[in-house]
Design a protein around this motif. Structure first.
Motif, mmCIF file in Angstrom:
data_model
loop_
_atom_site.group_PDB
_atom_site.id
_atom_site.type_symbol
_atom_site.label_atom_id
_atom_site.label_comp_id
_atom_site.label_asym_id
_atom_site.label_seq_id
_atom_site.Cartn_x
_atom_site.Cartn_y
_atom_site.Cartn_z
ATOM 1 N N SER A 1 0.720 -1.276 0.038
ATOM 2 C CA SER A 1 -0.070 -0.094 0.255
ATOM 3 C C SER A 1 0.741 1.176 -0.002
ATOM 4 C CB SER A 1 -0.800 0.096 1.092
ATOM 5 O OG SER A 1 -1.620 -1.098 1.119
ATOM 6 N N LEU A 2 0.585 2.123 -0.924
ATOM 7 C CA LEU A 2 1.483 3.462 -1.033
ATOM 8 C C LEU A 2 0.616 4.308 -0.397
ATOM 9 C CD1 LEU A 2 2.822 3.406 -4.716
ATOM 10 C CD2 LEU A 2 4.254 3.225 -2.413
ATOM 11 N N LEU A 3 0.872 4.932 0.700
ATOM 12 C CA LEU A 3 -0.043 6.045 1.369
ATOM 13 C C LEU A 3 0.527 7.342 0.916
ATOM 14 C CD1 LEU A 3 -0.015 4.279 4.915
ATOM 15 C CD2 LEU A 3 -1.071 3.709 2.788
ATOM 16 N N HIS A 4 -0.146 7.819 0.133
ATOM 17 C CA HIS A 4 0.158 9.352 -0.765
ATOM 18 C C HIS A 4 -0.382 10.478 -0.013
ATOM 19 C CE1 HIS A 4 1.734 10.978 -4.730
ATOM 20 N NE2 HIS A 4 1.829 11.651 -3.948
ATOM 21 N N ALA A 5 0.150 11.257 0.796
ATOM 22 C CA ALA A 5 -0.210 12.492 1.548
ATOM 23 C C ALA A 5 0.024 13.427 0.328
ATOM 24 C CB ALA A 5 0.186 12.473 2.842
ATOM 25 N N THR A 6 -0.720 14.554 0.141
ATOM 26 C CA THR A 6 -0.459 15.656 -0.828
ATOM 27 C C THR A 6 -1.262 16.751 -0.637
ATOM 28 O OG1 THR A 6 -0.139 16.199 -3.240
ATOM 29 C CG2 THR A 6 -2.069 14.711 -2.697
ATOM 30 N N ARG A 7 -0.526 17.940 -1.101
ATOM 31 C CA ARG A 7 -1.588 19.289 -1.027
ATOM 32 C C ARG A 7 -0.890 20.125 -1.684
ATOM 33 N NH1 ARG A 7 -4.849 21.986 2.102
ATOM 34 N NH2 ARG A 7 -4.850 23.948 2.313
ATOM 35 N N LEU B 1 0.312 13.403 -9.083
ATOM 36 C CA LEU B 1 -0.187 12.340 -10.264
ATOM 37 C C LEU B 1 1.132 11.917 -10.722
ATOM 38 C CD1 LEU B 1 -3.085 14.002 -12.026
ATOM 39 C CD2 LEU B 1 -3.211 12.217 -10.314
ATOM 40 N N GLU B 2 2.139 12.778 -11.193
ATOM 41 C CA GLU B 2 3.389 12.241 -11.607
ATOM 42 C C GLU B 2 4.102 11.218 -10.709
ATOM 43 O OE1 GLU B 2 5.595 15.538 -12.381
ATOM 44 O OE2 GLU B 2 4.571 16.359 -14.272
ATOM 45 N N ALA B 3 3.940 11.614 -9.692
ATOM 46 C CA ALA B 3 4.732 10.608 -8.395
ATOM 47 C C ALA B 3 4.064 9.393 -8.510
ATOM 48 C CB ALA B 3 4.659 11.391 -7.193
ATOM 49 N N ARG B 4 2.697 9.357 -8.708
ATOM 50 C CA ARG B 4 1.860 8.144 -8.617
ATOM 51 C C ARG B 4 1.884 7.354 -9.762
ATOM 52 N NH1 ARG B 4 -2.897 6.383 -10.918
ATOM 53 N NH2 ARG B 4 -4.115 4.872 -9.687
ATOM 54 N N GLU B 5 2.178 7.819 -10.917
ATOM 55 C CA GLU B 5 2.547 7.203 -12.127
ATOM 56 C C GLU B 5 3.855 6.606 -12.087
ATOM 57 O OE1 GLU B 5 2.166 5.528 -16.122
ATOM 58 O OE2 GLU B 5 0.551 6.240 -14.854
ATOM 59 N N LYS B 6 4.811 7.349 -11.592
ATOM 60 C CA LYS B 6 6.223 6.970 -11.446
ATOM 61 C C LYS B 6 6.604 5.995 -10.643
ATOM 62 C CE LYS B 6 8.835 10.280 -9.740
ATOM 63 N NZ LYS B 6 9.296 11.686 -9.516
ATOM 64 N N TRP B 7 5.651 5.761 -9.642
ATOM 65 C CA TRP B 7 6.019 4.613 -8.391
ATOM 66 C C TRP B 7 5.091 3.253 -8.991
ATOM 67 C CZ3 TRP B 7 8.270 3.943 -3.612
ATOM 68 C CH2 TRP B 7 9.141 4.845 -3.412
ATOM 69 N N ILE B 8 3.805 3.522 -9.892
ATOM 70 C CA ILE B 8 3.312 2.430 -10.350
ATOM 71 C C ILE B 8 4.128 1.685 -11.562
ATOM 72 C CG2 ILE B 8 1.384 1.428 -11.256
ATOM 73 C CD1 ILE B 8 -0.262 3.456 -9.481
ATOM 74 N N ARG B 9 4.595 2.706 -12.221
ATOM 75 C CA ARG B 9 5.379 2.203 -13.523
ATOM 76 C C ARG B 9 6.470 1.532 -13.211
ATOM 77 N NH1 ARG B 9 5.428 6.701 -15.934
ATOM 78 N NH2 ARG B 9 7.539 7.433 -15.386
ATOM 79 N N ALA B 10 7.220 1.887 -12.118
ATOM 80 C CA ALA B 10 8.520 1.279 -11.596
ATOM 81 C C ALA B 10 8.325 -0.077 -10.863
ATOM 82 C CB ALA B 10 9.292 2.136 -11.128
ATOM 83 N N ALA B 11 7.300 -0.567 -10.533
ATOM 84 C CA ALA B 11 6.863 -1.640 -9.874
ATOM 85 C C ALA B 11 6.955 -2.927 -10.690
ATOM 86 C CB ALA B 11 5.550 -1.469 -9.202
ATOM 87 N N ALA B 12 7.606 -3.801 -10.163
ATOM 88 C CA ALA B 12 7.693 -5.343 -10.677
ATOM 89 C C ALA B 12 6.412 -5.657 -11.172
ATOM 90 C CB ALA B 12 8.611 -6.129 -10.018
ATOM 91 N N LYS B 13 5.511 -5.670 -9.883
ATOM 92 C CA LYS B 13 3.973 -6.084 -9.938
ATOM 93 C C LYS B 13 3.213 -5.092 -9.467
ATOM 94 C CE LYS B 13 5.513 -10.954 -8.640
ATOM 95 N NZ LYS B 13 7.103 -10.780 -8.742
ATOM 96 N N PRO B 14 2.959 -4.460 -10.591
ATOM 97 C CA PRO B 14 2.007 -2.998 -10.394
ATOM 98 C C PRO B 14 0.508 -3.621 -9.886
ATOM 99 C CG PRO B 14 2.549 -3.644 -12.773
ATOM 100 C CD PRO B 14 3.661 -4.291 -12.136
ATOM 101 N N ARG B 15 0.096 -4.837 -10.446
ATOM 102 C CA ARG B 15 -1.334 -5.143 -9.959
ATOM 103 C C ARG B 15 -1.102 -5.549 -8.386
ATOM 104 N NH1 ARG B 15 -3.731 -9.132 -14.586
ATOM 105 N NH2 ARG B 15 -3.529 -7.452 -16.306
ATOM 106 N N ILE C 1 0.077 -3.534 -6.364
ATOM 107 C CA ILE C 1 0.236 -2.063 -5.579
ATOM 108 C C ILE C 1 -1.065 -1.410 -5.416
ATOM 109 C CG2 ILE C 1 1.313 -0.023 -5.679
ATOM 110 C CD1 ILE C 1 3.251 -2.434 -5.523
ATOM 111 N N GLU C 2 -1.265 -1.105 -4.061
ATOM 112 C CA GLU C 2 -2.602 -0.355 -3.891
ATOM 113 C C GLU C 2 -1.982 1.250 -3.472
ATOM 114 O OE1 GLU C 2 -5.908 -1.318 -0.516
ATOM 115 O OE2 GLU C 2 -4.219 -0.740 0.094
ATOM 116 N N HIS C 3 -2.344 1.766 -4.245
ATOM 117 C CA HIS C 3 -1.982 3.568 -4.224
ATOM 118 C C HIS C 3 -3.434 4.101 -3.355
ATOM 119 C CE1 HIS C 3 -1.669 7.630 -5.157
ATOM 120 N NE2 HIS C 3 -0.478 7.545 -5.118
ATOM 121 N N ILE C 4 -3.024 4.916 -2.367
ATOM 122 C CA ILE C 4 -4.226 5.594 -1.961
ATOM 123 C C ILE C 4 -3.719 7.023 -1.560
ATOM 124 C CG2 ILE C 4 -5.635 5.808 0.156
ATOM 125 C CD1 ILE C 4 -5.190 2.967 0.703
ATOM 126 N N PHE C 5 -4.355 7.907 -2.385
ATOM 127 C CA PHE C 5 -4.158 9.368 -2.318
ATOM 128 C C PHE C 5 -4.966 9.894 -1.076
ATOM 129 C CE2 PHE C 5 -3.171 10.554 -6.791
ATOM 130 C CZ PHE C 5 -1.877 11.353 -6.261
#
Length: 257
Positions: free
Chosen positions: A11-17, A24-38, A40-44
């Motif tokens: 779980s990526l716990l992504h606090a932003t303001r 959005l760029e950071a989210r895409e970057k982390w998911i794209r760099a993952a070996a198993k993106p499926r 990965i649970e990303h929570i803004f």
């Protein structure tokens, strides 16, 4: 039974303001760099009064909205409460992962069914502060209770997270694993925007330090060191407990002779 044969969920716990494009760029970057993106649970977690970010993320499936005024700690905690992963990763807009970071985190943690906290490097700091909270769910549930202590708004929450992790002996050294932190303190090309300024204000520093020392009275000399800004963990002598107050120094003895 199927879960036993799947890679652990992260779980990526992504606090932003106030930075919707960077977020959005950071989210895409982390998911794209993952070996198993499926896996990965990303929570803004974006504040309710941050209209630009709320608009930018409204189509995404996993998001939470902390109450106004709680700061980034409330945002990370709310995201942690909504998460379902075996490993929880504290994320903000200014971090860049290494390729296959998800498999690497799991490999270094060894057994995600046990309490554990990973210690990577941010490429800058050389002290003992844990630059990013990367922990197993058993560490959260069995030992911490909260992702970060909710008494903090931001600053010094990482001090308590780190100091208590070393006390409990759950830190796993992975400093050869460098996650780039593009913070204005380290990169002059990064703007010191309103979000950075608010999080690192003198008032928040004083308030955070006061909370930290009240909750961790043994930090002086074991985490905070006079005349130094770096954090270094110094274990207690055998037989002493972190839960008790430091022993008072013995009174000096004077001679009348």
């Amino acid at each position: 039974m199927l879960r036993r044969f799947l890679a652990p969920k992260i779980s990526l716990l992504h606090a932003t303001r106030g930075r919707p494009e960077q977020a959005l760029e950071a989210r895409e970057k982390w998911i794209r760099a993952a070996a198993k993106p499926r896996r990965i649970e990303h929570i803004f977690a974006a504040d309710c009064d941050d209209e630009a970010t709320q608009k930018a993320i409204k189509s995404l499936p996993h998001r939470v909205v902390p109450e106004k005024g709680g700061g980034c700690v409330a945002a990370w905690n709310l995201a942690a409460q909504a998460s379902t992963g075996d490993v929880l990763v504290q994320l903000s807009d200014d971090w860049t992962p290494v390729p296959g970071w998800d498999e690497e985190f799991v490999r270094r943690l060894r057994d995600v069914r046990q309490p554990g906290i990973l210690r990577p490097s941010d490429g800058h700091r050389r002290d003992d502060l844990l630059c990013m909270a990367i922990l197993t769910r058993p560490r959260l549930k069995q030992q911490q209770g909260e992702f970060l202590h909710s008494g903090y708004l931001g600053i010094y929450s990482d001090d308590e997270f780190s100091f208590r992790a070393y006390q409990d002996g759950v830190v796993i050294d992975a400093r050869d694993l460098v996650l780039t932190h593009d913070h204005p303190n380290y990169n002059a090309a990064v703007e010191m925007d309103e979000t950075y300024l608010a999080q690192n204000s003198t008032e928040r520093d004083k308030t955070g330090r006061k909370i930290f020392l009240k909750r961790n009275p043994r930090a002086k000399g074991h985490w905070l060191h006079e005349g130094r800004w770096e954090r270094f963990f110094v274990p207690l002598p055998p037989g002493e407990s972190w839960q008790t107050k430091p022993p008072k120094p013995a009174p000096s003895v004077t001679s009348d002779s």
